[in-house]
Design an enzyme around this catalytic site. Structure first.
Site, PDB file in Angstrom:
ATOM      1  N   GLU A   1      83.860 -27.604  83.436  1.00  0.00           N
ATOM      2  CA  GLU A   1      82.672 -28.467  83.482  1.00  0.00           C
ATOM      3  C   GLU A   1      81.548 -27.767  84.246  1.00  0.00           C
ATOM      4  O   GLU A   1      80.877 -28.361  85.075  1.00  0.00           O
ATOM      5  CB  GLU A   1      83.018 -29.818  84.110  1.00  0.00           C
ATOM      6  CG  GLU A   1      84.149 -30.546  83.414  1.00  0.00           C
ATOM      7  CD  GLU A   1      84.476 -31.907  84.011  1.00  0.00           C
ATOM      8  OE1 GLU A   1      83.618 -32.464  84.740  1.00  0.00           O
ATOM      9  OE2 GLU A   1      85.579 -32.421  83.754  1.00  0.00           O
TER      10      GLU A   1
ATOM     11  N   ASN B   1      93.123 -31.485  85.504  1.00  0.00           N
ATOM     12  CA  ASN B   1      91.724 -31.105  85.700  1.00  0.00           C
ATOM     13  C   ASN B   1      91.208 -31.730  86.992  1.00  0.00           C
ATOM     14  O   ASN B   1      91.474 -32.898  87.280  1.00  0.00           O
ATOM     15  CB  ASN B   1      90.914 -31.625  84.491  1.00  0.00           C
ATOM     16  CG  ASN B   1      89.507 -31.105  84.425  1.00  0.00           C
ATOM     17  OD1 ASN B   1      89.264 -29.903  84.488  1.00  0.00           O
ATOM     18  ND2 ASN B   1      88.542 -32.004  84.276  1.00  0.00           N
TER      19      ASN B   1
ATOM     20  N   GLU C   1      91.218 -35.608  87.984  1.00  0.00           N
ATOM     21  CA  GLU C   1      90.746 -35.962  89.331  1.00  0.00           C
ATOM     22  C   GLU C   1      91.750 -36.818  90.101  1.00  0.00           C
ATOM     23  O   GLU C   1      91.434 -37.910  90.580  1.00  0.00           O
ATOM     24  CB  GLU C   1      89.389 -36.660  89.233  1.00  0.00           C
ATOM     25  CG  GLU C   1      88.322 -35.761  88.625  1.00  0.00           C
ATOM     26  CD  GLU C   1      86.966 -36.432  88.464  1.00  0.00           C
ATOM     27  OE1 GLU C   1      86.811 -37.596  88.898  1.00  0.00           O
ATOM     28  OE2 GLU C   1      86.060 -35.789  87.908  1.00  0.00           O
TER      29      GLU C   1
ATOM     30  N   ASP D   1      78.462 -26.252  85.947  1.00  0.00           N
ATOM     31  CA  ASP D   1      77.027 -26.258  86.194  1.00  0.00           C
ATOM     32  C   ASP D   1      76.813 -25.765  87.622  1.00  0.00           C
ATOM     33  O   ASP D   1      77.695 -25.931  88.472  1.00  0.00           O
ATOM     34  CB  ASP D   1      76.370 -27.624  85.947  1.00  0.00           C
ATOM     35  CG  ASP D   1      77.119 -28.807  86.553  1.00  0.00           C
ATOM     36  OD1 ASP D   1      77.686 -28.682  87.658  1.00  0.00           O
ATOM     37  OD2 ASP D   1      77.146 -29.875  85.916  1.00  0.00           O
TER      38      ASP D   1
ATOM     39  N   HIS E   1      81.719 -27.820  89.281  1.00  0.00           N
ATOM     40  CA  HIS E   1      80.386 -28.361  89.527  1.00  0.00           C
ATOM     41  C   HIS E   1      79.918 -27.805  90.871  1.00  0.00           C
ATOM     42  O   HIS E   1      80.047 -28.451  91.918  1.00  0.00           O
ATOM     43  CB  HIS E   1      80.426 -29.893  89.561  1.00  0.00           C
ATOM     44  CG  HIS E   1      80.786 -30.532  88.264  1.00  0.00           C
ATOM     45  ND1 HIS E   1      80.003 -30.410  87.140  1.00  0.00           N
ATOM     46  CD2 HIS E   1      81.852 -31.292  87.898  1.00  0.00           C
ATOM     47  CE1 HIS E   1      80.557 -31.080  86.136  1.00  0.00           C
ATOM     48  NE2 HIS E   1      81.684 -31.612  86.569  1.00  0.00           N
TER      49      HIS E   1
END
Length: 499
Positions: A268, A197, A137, A270, A237
């Protein structure tokens, strides 16, 4: 699932293969891993039964592991997860080494201290960690395309004031952290691959068709530091934030990064039920299909990880974004699970020719060197890739230039109704300071997005010209650009002119 030296050995699946009944088995046949984020107190049987990759949700973050001097502490949780993964033939992703958040005792540390921590963490687990998220990030929110202004990025210095941190005199925590990580991996003889990432970098565009500046900034980082970076993580996400949607050009962006020679992972995953009008049945299942298929259609998209097992145990439980309901070891499969399993069982529809054969050198990283912004030209063997039952790519090459000219070659990754084209521009016997590539598209084909080049039109004969950072190409070296389109892209013959 085959694990060779800590990396996935990719297998292909034929159309007549029997359907697998678990995510890990179906993924292995399709040539990728399907993983889960977990904690030591949730290592229920389902973890090893359904998944073949494991990411520690919190216990490998610096606020758990790091001392103020860069040493290690509190490693028992991480050890538990690594041992569990090894016992169940699962890959491990180390998460994470350098991050502005959850930094713990490292908050405000110098690069030297970060380097100490990087070395200690990589050495402790060695090749037991298949992938490490070295930097996490690093880019701002809200699609600015800028680096964060929090520590550790406050250590960055743009020495010549040209607006980037890629020059030899600049200070860049991303570059320096990857250099240290690469040195440790090489010195230890580890098979570990090093990743960057981030989130909101998944599509070429965001809601409304605005260019995804954050994705473009990440692309520039990987392109400039490719000799140190092995893999890119799209956190994924997905939700109804305009910068976090599932865009139609997700696959094209995965392909764009893959064309740099790196592995691409969805790390990651979702999917907020808001994106399916609160439907966690067929609507959410269709969104999962889109994401999984986008990865499967790119040969170097080698893994997908969901960020938790069930909705109730998710860090975003109210969004109901995972593949199971239930909890505490008793789980029920959602429609999204069935959709993902079905897509994995369908296998890939890509061919090996969409994967670059030229990448970066594997020689040792010198301890005092810093990279320049030039594109590396040496090659390294790439991992095996699956052979498609439906050929989708071709690589025509123009004539070799003489004198100070240039040549161009194209690689096409196509699917029904669309395509991604990657173009390599190679300088001849002399350095060039600019280039123009002319391509004539088939009737009905339309360019919808392009990267690392300007374009004169969207259909017919299109002139692609260099942008500010890639016009200069040294003799015998190359740069690359690409574009996405609708229709077909057969019979492309590029014509390169140097300036």
């Amino acid at each position: 699932m085959l694990v060779v030296g800590g990396a996935v050995a990719v297998q292909s699946i034929g159309p007549a293969a029997a359907a697998e009944t678990t995510l890990r088995a179906a993924a292995a046949k399709a040539g990728l891993f399907f993983g889960v984020a977990a904690s030591p107190n949730r290592l229920y049987p389902i973890v090893g039964q359904e998944f073949n990759q494991l990411t520690p949700e919190n216990v490998m973050k610096p606020d758990t592991l790091a001392t103020s001097s860069g040493g290690l502490q509190n490693t028992s949780g991480a050890d538990t997860l690594v041992n569990h993964a090894q016992s169940n033939n699962m890959l491990v992703r180390g998460h994470t080494l350098v991050w502005h958040s959850q930094a713990g005792a490292l908050q405000g540390a110098s690069q030297a201290t970060l380097n100490t921590f990087i070395g200690n963490a990589i050495n402790r687990w060695g090749s037991k960690i298949a992938y490490w998220d070295v930097v996490n990030e690093a880019l701002e929110d809200n699609n600015t395309g800028r680096r964060r202004n929090q520590w550790p990025h406050t250590m960055n210095r743009d020495a010549n004031g040209d607006g980037d941190y890629f020059d030899s005199g600049d200070t860049d925590v991303i570059r320096d952290s990857f250099i240290r990580a690469k040195q440790v991996v090489q010195a230890g003889g580890f098979t570990t691959k090093l990743c960057i990432n981030d989130y909101d970098v998944e599509g070429l565009t965001v809601q409304g068709g605005t260019p995804n500046r954050k994705a473009n900034a990440l692309y520039d980082i990987v392109r400039n530091y490719r000799q140190y970076i092995d893999c890119v993580g799209f956190q994924s996400h997905f939700n109804d934030n305009p910068n976090s949607i599932i865009s139609s050009d997700l696959q094209a962006n995965i392909q764009r990064f893959a064309d740099l020679g790196v592995e691409v992972h969805i790390t990651e995953l979702d999917i907020d039920d808001d994106l399916s009008n609160n439907d966690i049945g067929s609507g959410q299942a269709e969104n999962y299909r889109k994401v999984v298929r986008a990865c499967l259609n790119v040969a170097k998209c080698t893994g997908i990880t969901v960020w938790g097992i069930s909705d109730s145990e998710s860090w975003r439980s109210s969004e109901r974004g995972l593949l199971f309901t239930g909890g505490n070891g008793s789980y029920q499969k959602k429609a999204a699970y069935t959709a993902v399993l079905d897509e994995l069982n369908k296998g890939r529809t890509v061919s090996t020719s969409s994967v670059p054969t030229s990448s970066v050198p594997t020689s040792s990283v010198p301890t005092s060197s810093v990279p320049t912004s030039s594109v590396p030209t040496s090659s390294v063997p790439t991992s095996s890739v699956p052979t498609s039952s439906v050929p989708t790519s071709s690589v025509p090459t123009s004539s070799v230039p003489t004198g100070g000219g240039c040549s161009a070659s194209v690689s096409v990754n196509a699917w029904t109704g669309g395509f991604v084209v990657s173009v390599r521009v190679t300088a001849g016997a002399s350095t060039i300071n600019g280039w123009n590539v002319r391509l004539t598209l088939p009737s009905g084909a339309t360019v919808t997005n392009a990267w690392s080049a300007n374009r004169s039109a969207n259909s017919g004969t299109v002139q692609f010209t260099n942008v500010s950072y890639n016009g200069r190409v040294n003799a015998g070296q190359y740069t690359e650009f690409g574009f996405q389109g609708t229709g077909t892209a057969t019979g492309l013959t590029p014509v390169c002119t140097a300036s």
